[in-house]
Design a protein around this motif. Structure first.
Motif, mmCIF file in Angstrom:
data_model
loop_
_atom_site.group_PDB
_atom_site.id
_atom_site.type_symbol
_atom_site.label_atom_id
_atom_site.label_comp_id
_atom_site.label_asym_id
_atom_site.label_seq_id
_atom_site.Cartn_x
_atom_site.Cartn_y
_atom_site.Cartn_z
ATOM 1 N N VAL A 284 28.164 -58.947 18.059
ATOM 2 C CA VAL A 284 28.527 -57.535 18.040
ATOM 3 C C VAL A 284 28.595 -57.044 19.473
ATOM 4 N N LYS A 285 29.688 -56.386 19.837
ATOM 5 C CA LYS A 285 29.883 -55.895 21.206
ATOM 6 C C LYS A 285 30.018 -54.378 21.205
ATOM 7 N N PRO A 286 28.963 -53.640 21.640
ATOM 8 C CA PRO A 286 29.128 -52.200 21.814
ATOM 9 C C PRO A 286 30.170 -51.944 22.898
ATOM 10 N N VAL A 287 30.858 -50.822 22.810
ATOM 11 C CA VAL A 287 31.830 -50.475 23.846
ATOM 12 C C VAL A 287 31.140 -50.411 25.202
ATOM 13 N N LEU A 288 29.940 -49.863 25.198
ATOM 14 C CA LEU A 288 29.144 -49.810 26.425
ATOM 15 C C LEU A 288 27.951 -50.742 26.258
ATOM 16 N N GLY A 289 27.994 -51.892 26.863
ATOM 17 C CA GLY A 289 26.868 -52.816 26.751
ATOM 18 C C GLY A 289 27.299 -54.241 26.521
ATOM 19 N N GLN A 290 26.308 -55.108 26.522
ATOM 20 C CA GLN A 290 26.541 -56.525 26.344
ATOM 21 C C GLN A 290 26.591 -56.884 24.853
ATOM 22 N N PRO A 291 27.223 -58.009 24.506
ATOM 23 C CA PRO A 291 27.239 -58.450 23.103
ATOM 24 C C PRO A 291 25.827 -58.693 22.576
ATOM 25 N N GLU A 292 25.658 -58.446 21.288
ATOM 26 C CA GLU A 292 24.390 -58.667 20.615
ATOM 27 C C GLU A 292 24.578 -59.830 19.649
ATOM 28 N N SER A 293 23.765 -60.851 19.799
ATOM 29 C CA SER A 293 23.960 -62.079 19.028
ATOM 30 C C SER A 293 23.390 -62.022 17.619
ATOM 31 N N ASN A 294 22.459 -61.071 17.361
ATOM 32 C CA ASN A 294 21.747 -61.014 16.064
ATOM 33 C C ASN A 294 20.968 -62.294 15.801
#
Length: 336
Positions: A284-294
């Motif tokens: 998951v990639k927020p518009v502002l921020g780094q990807p989140e792998s879960n």
């Protein structure tokens, strides 16, 4: 004017936010397929929404609780698995699984079931007085090397069960309603006058996310005081993302539909002891921020790290859009 200015700002951020495109050449395996390096391998264990993973310091084994009770040795290999049923209830923080007929002891090299040698105060039509019960229970309690309490009252008797191991045999004693039981469904029940006797298992933890490997959100998020609060956990390596390709809008503003986060395929890199292995799964990639792998990387506390080089990964996507099918638990173990 303020609303327009905010909208323009969001649009500007959305348009200017960089999104790294995935490198499709030499595509690594899907997480579910497993991956390896020269000395380590990452192997799928089982499906799970929230797994509970703990370690027995006394008997040197891991217990992974998902749709089964899975016992792993310190080399990371599964000894056996006991299927979870509506009639089997693990006593919290122990390696004992109770049924209406007896106890499974998961500390053995194979699944061992022992029927109750005796059942006390199990007549639904009458019950012992508190004084009589205390006398009988007190004598048994002194003889027992293990005393644990059921996680909920018996459905028919509406009485909490107490399980006592005396000279290698199990006895179940049902507790009168008027006796005060400090009931905690997920952490285990006990009584002030007769505290439980058992060797408590230790939760693994993700040092990066701070999550304990528990199947209950309150415990997972450390909202209850636990012995693990005093332990130091260190991740044995690094888990990072290499590339990401946005594929779907996961979240957006309510009124304007401006994307706030995307999901899509990503390449992840796990580094341990100087060796790297790569796999792919959605992130998951927020518009502002780094990807989140879960992904949680669960490890032993530092004080027990010399017992085993084994750790576990858990992939818990928010929904099927943010997953390519690798949901579940994985064991990271040295290759033999």
């Amino acid at each position: 004017m303020k609303f327009v200015a905010l909208s323009n700002l969001l649009i500007s951020l959305c348009l200017s936010a960089p999104v790294t495109q995935a490198d499709e050449s030499g595509q690594p395996p899907l997480l579910r397929e497993g991956t390896s390096s020269k000395s380590y391998e990452l192997v799928f264990v089982g499906n799970s929404f929230l797994a509970e993973i703990s370690y027995s310091r006394e008997d040197d084994f891991f217990l992974v609780q998902d749709d089964h009770f899975r016992v792993f040795d310190t080399a990371g290999h599964q000894r056996f698995a006991l299927k979870r049923k509506a009639t089997t209830h693990r006593v919290p923080m122990t390696h004992y699984v109770a049924t209406s007929e007896g106890i499974y002891d998961l500390s053995e090299t194979e699944s061992v079931f022992q029927q109750f040698a005796a059942r006390i105060n199990d007549d639904p039509s009458r019950t012992l007085t508190v004084k009589s019960w205390q006398g009988i229970f007190g004598e048994l309690y002194e003889k027992a090397d293990v005393v644990v309490y059921g996680r909920e009252p018996d459905f028919d008797l509406v009485r909490f069960p107490a399980y006592l191991r005396i000279e290698g045999r199990w006895v179940v004693v049902y507790i009168p309603i008027k006796v005060d039981v400090q009931d905690h469904f997920d952490l285990g029940s006990t009584m002030e006058s007769f505290p439980a006797k058992f060797n408590r298992m230790t939760y693994l933890k993700s040092p990066v996310t701070g999550a304990l490997a528990a199947d209950n959100y309150e415990i997972r998020n450390s909202n209850s005081p636990l012995p693990e609060d005093d332990f130091t956990y260190r991740q044995p390596g690094k888990l990072d993302w290499v590339s990401f390709r946005k594929q779907n809008t996961l979240d957006s503003t309510y009124y304007l539909g401006i994307p706030l986060s995307y999901t899509g395929p990503a390449v992840h890199e796990l580094t341990i002891q100087g060796e790297t292995m790569r796999f792919r799964e959605n992130a998951v990639k927020p518009v502002l921020g780094q990807p989140e792998s879960n992904i949680h990387w669960f490890t032993l506390p530092e004080r027990l790290a010399d017992r085993s080089a084994v750790s576990f990964l858990e992939f818990t996507p928010g929904n099927n859009v943010s997953s390519q099918g690798s949901d579940g638990v994985y064991v990271l173990r040295p290759q033999q």
